[in-house]
Design a protein around this motif. Structure first.
Motif, short mmCIF file in Angstrom:
data_model
loop_
_atom_site.label_atom_id
_atom_site.label_comp_id
_atom_site.label_asym_id
_atom_site.label_seq_id
_atom_site.Cartn_x
_atom_site.Cartn_y
_atom_site.Cartn_z
N GLU A 179 3.57 26.06 -68.42
CA GLU A 179 2.26 25.13 -67.94
C GLU A 179 1.18 25.67 -68.24
O GLU A 179 1.09 27.00 -68.56
CB GLU A 179 2.52 25.07 -66.24
N ASP A 180 -0.02 24.98 -68.19
CA ASP A 180 -1.20 25.62 -68.48
C ASP A 180 -1.81 26.33 -67.34
O ASP A 180 -1.28 25.99 -66.13
CB ASP A 180 -2.31 24.65 -69.13
N SER A 181 -2.21 27.46 -67.41
CA SER A 181 -2.55 28.36 -66.23
C SER A 181 -3.60 27.77 -65.48
O SER A 181 -3.44 28.03 -64.29
CB SER A 181 -3.55 29.48 -66.99
N THR A 216 1.91 31.83 -75.09
CA THR A 216 1.38 30.75 -75.84
C THR A 216 1.22 31.28 -77.41
O THR A 216 0.00 31.17 -77.97
CB THR A 216 -0.30 30.41 -75.47
N ASP A 222 -6.19 34.89 -68.33
CA ASP A 222 -4.53 34.62 -68.27
C ASP A 222 -3.90 36.05 -68.18
O ASP A 222 -2.89 35.97 -67.38
CB ASP A 222 -4.10 34.19 -69.60
N ASP A 241 -6.74 24.18 -75.69
CA ASP A 241 -6.78 25.36 -76.00
C ASP A 241 -6.30 25.52 -77.55
O ASP A 241 -6.82 26.54 -78.13
CB ASP A 241 -5.91 26.37 -75.07
N ARG A 242 -5.16 24.75 -77.66
CA ARG A 242 -4.50 25.10 -79.14
C ARG A 242 -5.53 24.72 -80.41
O ARG A 242 -5.49 25.40 -81.36
CB ARG A 242 -3.39 24.09 -79.11
N THR A 271 -4.06 17.80 -72.02
CA THR A 271 -3.91 19.07 -71.24
C THR A 271 -4.86 20.08 -71.65
O THR A 271 -5.35 20.22 -72.81
CB THR A 271 -2.39 19.42 -71.14
N GLN A 272 -5.00 21.17 -70.95
CA GLN A 272 -5.57 22.47 -71.02
C GLN A 272 -5.18 23.06 -72.20
O GLN A 272 -5.74 23.60 -73.22
CB GLN A 272 -5.97 23.30 -69.88
N LYS A 273 -3.77 23.06 -72.20
CA LYS A 273 -2.87 23.65 -73.05
C LYS A 273 -3.06 23.09 -74.55
O LYS A 273 -3.33 23.80 -75.96
CB LYS A 273 -1.50 23.57 -72.97
N GLU A 274 -3.24 21.67 -74.70
CA GLU A 274 -3.69 21.27 -75.86
C GLU A 274 -4.84 21.56 -76.43
O GLU A 274 -5.00 21.60 -77.80
CB GLU A 274 -3.24 19.64 -75.66
#
Length: 184
Positions: A79-81, A21, A54, A156-157, A151-154
Motif C-alpha cells: 500500500e502507499d505509505s 518500492t 518512509d 510517485d512512480r 494512487t500516491q504510489k502511481e
C-alpha cells in the motif's frame, strides 16, 4: 562488501538493498535512497526507502511487537505509505488485516502502538513531493493527478520522470504525467 567514500555518499558493491518500492528505481539512474541497516544474529540487511518519511514509518512499524523487517516491508509494499499511515491513525484494524502476515491481533497491536504517533507523518505526506523541492507547477500537477484518482504510489512512480520534463505549466506536466500513467 566493498565500498568507497565519495564526499558524503557511500558506494556499496555486491550488496543487496531491499526496498518496498523497487519499481521506483531504474537501473543506471542516479537515485537518492535512505538506508536503514538492520543487524540480527543471522546477518546484516540493508533496507532502502525513497524518502526519510518512509524510512521513519518503517522504523515505527519495527517498534510494534510482532512486526519484523520482512513484515514491515511487506506492509509498506502492499500500500502507499499515506493510506497506511491514515489507516493506522484512524484505527482501521480491518484495513490492516489485508496485508500479508497481518492478522487481527497484529493489526490491533499496530493501531495500539502507533495511533496518535503518525499525525506529523500524515500531514507531510499530504504533499506529493514529500517535502522535497519541486517546481510549483509540478507540485500542482501531482496534486491534480491524485485528484483524478491515481494512487500516491502511481504518482510517485512517475515523479522522477516528470522532474526531467521541460515544462512550464501544470497543464504541461499533467499531460505528460497522464501519458506516463497510461503507458504502464
Amino acid at each position: 562488501m566493498a565500498g568507497s567514500l565519495l564526499g558524503s555518499e557511500m558506494c556499496i558493491r555486491d550488496s543487496k538493498v531491499y526496498s518496498p518500492t523497487p519499481f521506483a528505481y531504474t537501473q543506471g539512474q542516479k537515485a537518492k535512497v535512505f538506508i536503514e541497516q538492520v543487524v540480527r544474529d543471522t546477518g546484516i540487511t540493508l533496507y532502502g526507502f525513497q524518502s526519510q518519511d518512509d524510512k521513519g514509518l518503517f522504523l515505527k512499524l519495527l517498534s510494534v511487537s510482532g512486526i519484523g523487517p520482512k513484515s514491515a516491508m511487506a506492509i509498506m509494499a502492499a500500500e502507499d505509505s499515506n493510506s497506511l499511515a491514515e489507516a493506522i491513525e484512524q484505527g482501521e484494524v480491518k484495513y490492516l488485516t489485508r496485508f500479508p502476515g497481518v492478522g487481527k491481533k497484529t493489526a490491533s497491536q499496530i493501531v495500539l502502538d502507533l495511533k496518535g504517533k503518525l499525525g506529523d507523518y500524515v500531514a507531510r505526506l499530504d504533499r506529493p513531493d514529500n517535502g522535497e523541492n519541486v517546481p510549483p507547477a509540478l507540485n500542482d500537477a501531482l496534486l491534480a493527478l491524485i485528484a483524478l484518482g491515481y494512487t500516491q504510489k502511481e504518482v510517485d512512480r512517475i515523479t522522477p520522470k516528470l522532474e526531467k520534463v521541460a515544462a512550464n505549466t501544470a497543464d504541461q506536466y499533467i499531460k505528460k504525467g497522464l501519458a506516463l500513467l497510461l503507458k504502464k
